[in-house]
Scaffold this active site. Structure first.
Site, short mmCIF file in Angstrom:
data_model
loop_
_atom_site.label_atom_id
_atom_site.label_comp_id
_atom_site.label_asym_id
_atom_site.label_seq_id
_atom_site.Cartn_x
_atom_site.Cartn_y
_atom_site.Cartn_z
N GLN A 225 63.75 -50.42 10.07
CA GLN A 225 63.66 -50.79 8.64
C GLN A 225 62.41 -51.49 8.21
OE1 GLN A 225 68.36 -51.70 8.97
NE2 GLN A 225 67.78 -52.13 6.83
N ARG A 372 74.12 -55.45 4.63
CA ARG A 372 74.05 -54.77 3.64
C ARG A 372 74.14 -55.88 2.50
NH1 ARG A 372 76.10 -48.96 1.27
NH2 ARG A 372 74.99 -49.10 -0.55
N CYS A 373 73.01 -56.88 2.58
CA CYS A 373 73.39 -58.09 1.73
C CYS A 373 72.21 -59.02 2.21
CB CYS A 373 74.80 -58.99 2.21
SG CYS A 373 74.43 -60.56 2.82
N GLU A 742 73.21 -53.60 -2.26
CA GLU A 742 74.12 -54.48 -1.86
C GLU A 742 75.32 -54.89 -2.59
OE1 GLU A 742 71.67 -58.40 -1.46
OE2 GLU A 742 71.12 -56.84 -0.03
#
Ligand code: CDP
Length: 789
Positions: A225, A372-373, A742
């Protein structure tokens, strides 16, 4: 103590079974599609024990397996100075265990062979003699005097399992407010556990490392990523020249934070390629992914709210124990060991707040990644939304009313929180009122009262969350020292077609579409004329990568500003061609024209052609620009979710009847992409609320190391999501956009839990820890005398 009966998933299997498992568990991998001549395959020997000394490793039988070319152990890496690698939280992590394993499935040796089958057989043939040690699984016991000491390698600090204490806020003022509330108001307290879960992307981690001695160039196809940051870390750690490292991160099949850290498998594949001079592929299976790569959450939280008797909140006090596993490999910005957890005052106007976090080691896999945050925002949002409901129920107030009463007001923005964040913009009341209108909240409350009178259990849960996404600014945010800016390069070809390259890394969010839209809008052309590339460090400009919803706030801003630079140069060319001063030119989408003479103009395509064929003599030819964007602040998306549940008194089953999600991510670039992000994110919010938990037994055996035991929701479990939106642009982002990816994962879990607790609040239930399995809910029903046969 680890026992003889412990079961180890995924170990000691021949490759055929692994292959079946790959298929059954849905693993595939774009990196796995990379095929190179002469490629070798790596596979990892992993520890069956959660805590043990390694007495001896015998690789002779493995080397005798036909096709096995090499077995790399921790000692081999130690000789090359590569036994330990730095984590993103400045800890050191064993690449391959040296004399001790710290968690089940830890990497012990790397087998290199001419086929996957031979590599797997080689793994089986490596004989490791372990001496089991006492195991520490419970973070709450980590600081007990009799707890086993997990990190004797940390010679630079006290012999303790404690990693850090971090605190922020005004302790004294907060304590005073609490004393006042104890005397004249109300104090509510809530313990809650946000369990260890896993991002579980569709595709697991893997790489192909290809070192060419002839050119001295190392190319790594990698599920990353953050390709640029990984390239720099490879250069620093392995001592390789950075300009001779190329990281290619193709479509990686989802990341959700899982593909931010560097894992031992990547390093071993690189070492194996350097050693053999041939490309080496390493792809993990699902069990390896769930058991050994970066987990999310694992926060034990104690939250307290001080309020006056009318429910006007005064102060928030939070004490948290963070379980980081064996190594502190949390992917956090350096200055924020607990991430952005201190956004936990949420959408409410608290006068005072104090937050402290203590982190400890346990015999579990390392991590603590931003699943996802935006770095612990899910935990923060969960605690405040749960605690607000506790307060509402203790006061006998409607949870919606309590929220409306305490929201930060629209005119208060930019708003400085008690924990020192400056929220850019928001209108929380509008979002909640829209959600309430959409579900007919008053009618639902009437229905609930009727049902309750009939003995039926119906609950309505609200979550009015505030998020914080888009790190930098670089002066506050860095990863491993690299400032968190991001970038975009825009190249306009002579015929007016555009190639844009971005510093972030898409994993399915649709950047190819939305970033093309941003650039096309700035240049007044069709998005079809803009191609967006990413994920190749040899071509893309440097960027910190995609996680924590930072793409749109940072690289999206860079894309708009790079396009504006192009437009500025196009204006100069237009001025030359039209023989007027720049100040006499007007812009309409796609074209500059002379003020007062709209027929006299040049399109962006004509200006692009001129940039290469008839460029003003005082300008450099060509039409391209790059922008490195360091944001002045983060963006603060928000939303209000309402969940309606019915609980089966016979089984404890929670049925989500409706779920209304109102989101606000500022200016929306692409409504369909945003809708998709919200649908997927809501399902990833449903997951921890109802199903997912990475559980361990007392011996440190992972109990949920495959998709039969680790329950990810499928379409069968997913309710029908209803969505709506308000739009409150960010005042500092070039196009007013905030992140969105998110928000739903952050906002959803507590809406579901609040609904379940709301259904049971009248019998005194104030909290149930997630995941809300039917068994857990049924036990509460039984305890309260509500369970039926
Ligand atoms: O960093 P990441 O891409 O995961 O998250 P994001 O910035 O929240 O964006 C997710 C997707 O939604 C991207 O394609 C964005 O460009 C798009 N988006 C949008 O269309 N409008 C917004 N206001 C925010 C995001």
């Amino acid at each position: 103590m680890a026992s003889e009966t412990q079961h180890v998933h995924g170990l000691g299997e021949a490759y055929k079974r692994k292959e079946d498992a790959r298929f059954i568990r849905g693993q595939g991998n774009y990196v796995d599609d990379v095929q190179l001549p002469g490629m070798l395959y790596g596979d990892i020997v992993r520890s069956p024990y959660a805590h043990a000394l390694i007495k001896h490793i015998d690789i002779s039988a493995a080397l005798a397996v036909p096709g096995v070319l090499a077995v790399i152990t921790g000692k081999d890496l130690d000789a090359a100075g590569l036994a330990w690698m730095p984590t993103l939280s400045a800890d050191t992590e064993a690449v391959l265990a040296l004399d001790r394993v710290h968690y089940q499935m830890q990497e012990v040796a790397f087998v290199v062979a001419t086929s996957r089958y031979a590599a797997a057989d080689g793994v089986e043939a490596v004989d490791v003699e372990y001496e089991p040690l006492p195991v520490l699984v419970d973070a709450k016991k980590a600081r007990n005097p009799d707890a086993p000491l997990l990190r004797p390698d940390k010679k630079d600090r006290q012999p303790t399992n404690h990693i850090y204490h971090w605190e922020t806020g005004d302790r004294a003022a907060t304590d005073t407010a609490f004393a006042e509330a104890e005397a004249n108001g109300i104090v509510v307290r809530q313990d809650m556990y946000v369990p260890r879960i896993h991002p579980a992307p569709i595709e697991t981690c893997g790489c192909v490392a290809d070192y060419k001695a002839a050119t001295g160039k190392l190319t790594v196809w990698m599920t990353s990523q953050a390709p640029h940051a990984h390239r720099t870390l490879f250069a620093i750690v392995a001592g390789l020249p950075e300009h001779r490292i190329r990281i290619i991160s193709p479509d990686i099949g989802g990341g959700f934070g899982n593909k931010v850290p560097i894992y031992p498998g990547y390093v071993c594949a690189v070492v194996a390629s350097l050693k053999t001079g041939r490309p080496v592929k390493w792809i993990e299976d699902r069990t390896e992914n769930l058991s050994s790569t970066g987990f999310g959450r694992d926060y034990h939280i104690h939250a307290e709210i001080a309020s006056d008797k009318d429910g006007n909140v005064q102060a928030l006090r939070v004490n948290t124990l963070a379980d980081h596993g064996a190594f502190d490999a949390a992917a956090q910005p350096t200055k924020f060991p607990a991430g952005l957890f201190h956004i936990c005052t949420g959408s409410y106007d608290f006068k005072h707040a104090f937050v402290e976090v203590d982190a400890v080691h346990t015999n579990k896999a390392p991590g603590g990644i931003a699943y996802r945050c935006s770095f612990r925002v899910t935990e923060a949002s969960y605690l405040i939304e749960r605690a607000m409901d506790t307060l509402a129920h203790e006061l006998g107030k409607d949870p919606a009313q309590l929220r409306l009463q305490n929201f930060i007001q629209p005119q208060a923005f930019p708003y400085r929180s008690a924990l020192d964040w400056t929220y850019d913009s928001g209108n929380y009341e509008a979002a909640l009122k829209l959600a309430m209108k959409n579900v007919d909240y008053e009618e639902l409350r009437r229905e609930q009262a009727e049902k309750r009178a009939r003995g039926e259990l119906m609950g309505i849960g609200i979550s009015s969350f505030t998020e914080i996404v888009g790190a930098g600014p670089g002066k506050h945010f860095d990863i491993a020292g690299i400032q968190m800016f991001d970038s975009c390069e825009v190249r306009v070809h002579p015929t007016g077609k555009v190639l844009a390259r971005i510093g972030v890394q898409t994993q399915g969010q649709g950047h190819e579409t939305t970033f093309a839209q941003i650039i096309a809008a700035e240049l007044g052309m069709s998005p079809d004329d803009v191609d967006v590339e990413h994920g190749d460090t040899d071509t893309a400009p440097y960027g910190l990568g995609t996680y924590a919803s930072r793409s749109t706030p940072v690289s999206g801003a860079a894309s708009a500003l790079a396009a504006r630079k192009v437009r500025d140069k196009a204006k100069k060319i237009a001025s030359y061609l039209l023989e007027v001063g720049e100040e006499d030119l007007e812009w309409e989408p796609g074209r500059f024209y002379v003020r007062g003479a709209p027929d006299k103009g040049k399109t962006i395509q004509e200006l692009a052609f001129a940039a290469y064929t008839n460029c003003p003599p005082y300008l450099e030819p060509g039409l391209e620009a790059v922008n490195y964007y360091d944001p002045p602040n983060l963006t603060y998306p928000f939303g209000s979710y309402i969940c309606i549940v019915d609980i089966d008194r016979g089984t404890g089953q929670v049925h989500i009847r409706r779920f209304m999600a109102v989101d606000d991510c500022g200016t929306i670039i692409n409504p369909m992409v945003v809708e998709g992000q919200i649908h997927g994110g809501l399902t990833q919010g449903l997951a921890p609320a109802m199903y997912e938990e990475l559980a361990y037994d007392a011996d440190g055996n992972i109990l949920s190391g495959n998709f039969q035991d680790y329950l990810i929701p499928t379409s069968m479990e997913t309710p029908r999501w209803e969505t709506d939106r308000t739009v409150t642009p960010s005042p500092h982002h070039p196009i007013g956009a905030k992140g969105v990816g998110e928000s739903p994962t952050v906002g959803a879990p507590q809406a579901i839990v609040n609904a379940v607790v709301d259904a049971l609040a009248h019998v005194g239930v104030r909290h149930i820890d997630i995941p809300l399995s039917p068994w857990k809910v049924w036990q509460v029903l039984k305890e309260k005398g509500l369970a039926t046969d």
